[in-house]
Design an enzyme around this catalytic site. Structure first.
Site, PDB file in Angstrom:
ATOM      1  N   LYS A  28       0.520   0.900   0.801  1.00 35.06           N
ATOM      2  CA  LYS A  28       1.813   0.811   0.103  1.00 35.06           C
ATOM      3  C   LYS A  28       2.922   1.468   0.928  1.00 35.06           C
ATOM      4  O   LYS A  28       2.658   2.399   1.690  1.00 35.06           O
ATOM      5  CB  LYS A  28       1.709   1.423  -1.289  1.00 35.06           C
ATOM      6  CG  LYS A  28       1.869   2.920  -1.313  1.00 35.06           C
ATOM      7  CD  LYS A  28       2.088   3.433  -2.729  1.00 35.06           C
ATOM      8  CE  LYS A  28       2.153   4.950  -2.696  1.00 35.06           C
ATOM      9  NZ  LYS A  28       3.357   5.543  -3.150  1.00 35.06           N
ATOM     10  N   LYS A  51      -5.733  13.168  -0.594  1.00 37.12           N
ATOM     11  CA  LYS A  51      -4.980  14.205   0.122  1.00 37.12           C
ATOM     12  C   LYS A  51      -5.709  15.556   0.189  1.00 37.12           C
ATOM     13  O   LYS A  51      -5.127  16.536   0.634  1.00 37.12           O
ATOM     14  CB  LYS A  51      -3.617  14.406  -0.558  1.00 37.12           C
ATOM     15  CG  LYS A  51      -2.712  13.171  -0.426  1.00 37.12           C
ATOM     16  CD  LYS A  51      -1.375  13.369  -1.110  1.00 37.12           C
ATOM     17  CE  LYS A  51      -0.477  12.151  -0.926  1.00 37.12           C
ATOM     18  NZ  LYS A  51       0.738  12.210  -1.723  1.00 37.12           N
ATOM     19  N   LYS A  71       6.973   7.303   1.088  1.00 37.22           N
ATOM     20  CA  LYS A  71       8.078   8.111   1.605  1.00 37.22           C
ATOM     21  C   LYS A  71       7.750   8.760   2.935  1.00 37.22           C
ATOM     22  O   LYS A  71       8.625   9.003   3.731  1.00 37.22           O
ATOM     23  CB  LYS A  71       8.446   9.189   0.581  1.00 37.22           C
ATOM     24  CG  LYS A  71       9.087   8.574  -0.670  1.00 37.22           C
ATOM     25  CD  LYS A  71       9.803   9.581  -1.492  1.00 37.22           C
ATOM     26  CE  LYS A  71       8.920  10.646  -1.966  1.00 37.22           C
ATOM     27  NZ  LYS A  71       8.273  10.764  -3.151  1.00 37.22           N
TER      28      LYS A  71
HETATM   29  N1  AQP Z   1       5.509   0.929  -2.516  1.00 40.56           N
HETATM   30  C1  AQP Z   1       5.910   1.048  -3.770  1.00 40.56           C
HETATM   31  N2  AQP Z   1       6.134  -0.059  -4.525  1.00 40.56           N
HETATM   32  C2  AQP Z   1       6.577   0.057  -5.815  1.00 40.56           C
HETATM   33  N3  AQP Z   1       6.828   1.243  -6.421  1.00 40.56           N
HETATM   34  C3  AQP Z   1       6.629   2.362  -5.705  1.00 40.56           C
HETATM   35  N4  AQP Z   1       6.785   3.673  -5.978  1.00 40.56           N
HETATM   36  C4  AQP Z   1       6.442   4.402  -4.898  1.00 40.56           C
HETATM   37  N5  AQP Z   1       6.067   3.600  -3.901  1.00 40.56           N
HETATM   38  C5  AQP Z   1       6.160   2.326  -4.353  1.00 40.56           C
HETATM   39  C6  AQP Z   1       7.259   4.227  -7.255  1.00 40.56           C
HETATM   40  O1  AQP Z   1       8.357   5.091  -6.996  1.00 40.56           O
HETATM   41  C7  AQP Z   1       8.312   6.189  -7.911  1.00 40.56           C
HETATM   42  C8  AQP Z   1       8.439   7.495  -7.195  1.00 40.56           C
HETATM   43  O2  AQP Z   1       7.239   7.750  -6.529  1.00 40.56           O
HETATM   44  P1  AQP Z   1       6.977   8.972  -5.591  1.00 40.56           P
HETATM   45  O3  AQP Z   1       8.066   9.990  -5.714  1.00 40.56           O
HETATM   46  O4  AQP Z   1       5.565   9.403  -5.753  1.00 40.56           O
HETATM   47  O5  AQP Z   1       7.168   8.257  -4.197  1.00 40.56           O
HETATM   48  P2  AQP Z   1       6.143   7.641  -3.180  1.00 40.56           P
HETATM   49  O6  AQP Z   1       6.918   6.806  -2.228  1.00 40.56           O
HETATM   50  O7  AQP Z   1       4.999   7.028  -3.917  1.00 40.56           O
HETATM   51  O8  AQP Z   1       5.667   8.904  -2.435  1.00 40.56           O
HETATM   52  P3  AQP Z   1       4.216   9.147  -1.983  1.00 40.56           P
HETATM   53  O9  AQP Z   1       3.844   8.069  -1.050  1.00 40.56           O
HETATM   54  O10 AQP Z   1       3.295   9.376  -3.120  1.00 40.56           O
HETATM   55  O11 AQP Z   1       4.467  10.490  -1.304  1.00 40.56           O
HETATM   56  P4  AQP Z   1       4.466  10.821   0.132  1.00 40.56           P
HETATM   57  O12 AQP Z   1       4.702   9.580   0.945  1.00 40.56           O
HETATM   58  O13 AQP Z   1       5.604  11.800   0.237  1.00 40.56           O
HETATM   59  O14 AQP Z   1       3.114  11.383   0.312  1.00 40.56           O
HETATM   60  C9  AQP Z   1       7.004   6.059  -8.680  1.00 40.56           C
HETATM   61  O15 AQP Z   1       7.279   5.450  -9.927  1.00 40.56           O
HETATM   62  C10 AQP Z   1       6.196   5.127  -7.839  1.00 40.56           C
HETATM   63  O16 AQP Z   1       5.282   4.366  -8.618  1.00 40.56           O
END
Ligand code: AQP
Length: 325
Positions: free
Chosen positions: A192, A111, A195
């Site tokens: 993966k 990022k 969000k």
């Molecule tokens: N795809 C996934 N499969 C299993 N576990 C997941 N987690 C996230 N994605 C998966 C777990 O959810 C918890 C919260 O993680 P987060 O708040 O970092 O959410 P995210 O979806 O992973 O968000 P991003 O992608 O990192 O952020 P954006 O998309 O906003 O840039 C964690 O325990 C994570 O492991």
């Protein structure tokens, strides 16, 4: 039973990957005093953000987590910024962390392409994540596979601090679910589910049943005649089987044997996803009608959390040389 903690950054919308990777493993085993669930609003400031959206999503995430089973009678349920000890410990831990360690984090590398606009907090938030778990002396951190590097950093920092200044911190270990530790994007099965991903690839917990069904029916699958579980060569199909297995409690390979074709499998996956998320959506709409009770739950959670967090910060300050021993 070990003390467990998990947190959710209020950016984008909570999805099925969050649910199976982190929400279900924690809410399924809530033990009074030993389960900590929080909305990680400070982590939402690491990228360009809209203040009003962070405020709104923080309440929305808290409400979804309650709807998904977070129980304030059995868990400590809080918003990270309501407990100032998170940032206090963050600074102490930064003083025990090397620059090279945080620069190596994969999420920072992914990022941080435009270095003039990259916030320093994007570099240092893994240390704040370490503070989040070390503050409560958590033994287990239920997270998806994407968080492995961050939990390892928290372990390294805790061990280094304990060795240098005395045994203050519990060294946490990562716990991943047996299936669904990494749910993939339905439109891009090599990435993966996340969000901020496209609508086409994500199954959001608050999506309507029609939207969920449409997203599953349009999921990318891989060429090949039989329905079989082969994550290496057929990642799209394996992801659908993993989602089905996570919803129903069976093994992905055993689930595969029940289907003759993709259409039947997709219908079963859509039904299972809707059955899993329906109660969450219903409870969410009830809770949303009374935001004051959600706020009260969060205020009580912060008071409870500060009792534990304050002790840890005082111990860390004593050890590092800021308070009398
Ligand atoms: N795809 C996934 N499969 C299993 N576990 C997941 N987690 C996230 N994605 C998966 C777990 O959810 C918890 C919260 O993680 P987060 O708040 O970092 O959410 P995210 O979806 O992973 O968000 P991003 O992608 O990192 O952020 P954006 O998309 O906003 O840039 C964690 O325990 C994570 O492991």
């Amino acid at each position: 039973m070990s003390r467990r903690i998990t947190g959710f950054t209020p950016s984008g919308e909570l999805h099925l990957g969050n649910y199976f990777g982190a929400i279900e493993p924690l809410v399924g085993q809530q033990i009074p005093g030993d389960s900590i669930i929080f909305v990680a609003d400070l982590h939402a400031l690491t990228l360009d953000h809209d203040p009003a959206a962070v405020r709104r999503r923080t309440m929305e995430f808290a409400t979804v987590l309650l709807a998904a089973g977070a129980d304030p009678a059995r868990s400590i349920f809080l918003v990270q910024s309501h407990v100032p000890e998170h940032t206090e410990l963050h600074y102490l831990l930064e003083s025990a962390t090397g620059y090279g360690e945080v620069r190596r984090m994969i999420q920072f590398k992914e990022k941080s392409h435009d270095s003039d606009r990259v916030r320093v907090s994007l570099l240092t938030y893994p240390v704040l994540m370490a503070a989040d778990s070390l503050l409560y002396r958590a033994e287990e951190v239920p997270v998806g596979e994407d968080q492995r590097q961050h939990v390892e950093l928290a372990r390294d920092i805790a061990e280094r601090f304990n060795t240098a200044y005395g045994p203050v911190f519990t060294v946490p270990r990562m716990v991943t679910p047996p299936v669904a530790a990494r749910i993939m994007d339905l439109s891009r099965p090599t990435a993966k589910m996340s969000k901020s991903a496209s609508e086409a690839g994500s199954l959001r917990l608050l999506d309507s049943p029609d939207t969920l069904r449409r997203t599953v029916m349009r999921a990318v699958t891989d060429p090949g005649p039989a329905v079989e579980y082969d994550p290496e060569n057929r990642p799209g199909l394996a992801n659908l089987l993993t989602i089905l297995a996570a919803c129903t409690g069976e093994e992905p390979a055993a689930a595969a044997a029940r289907f003759g074709g993709y259409a039947d499998l997709k219908r079963a996956v859509a039904d299972a996803v809707i059955a899993t998320t329906d109660p969450i959506r219903q409870r969410y709409s009830e809770l949303s009608e009374d935001p004051d009770s959600v706020r009260k739950i969060l205020q009580d959670g912060a008071i409870h959390a500060r009792l534990i967090a304050g002790e840890t910060v005082a111990a860390a300050k004593r050890a590092i040389g800021l308070l009398a021993g």
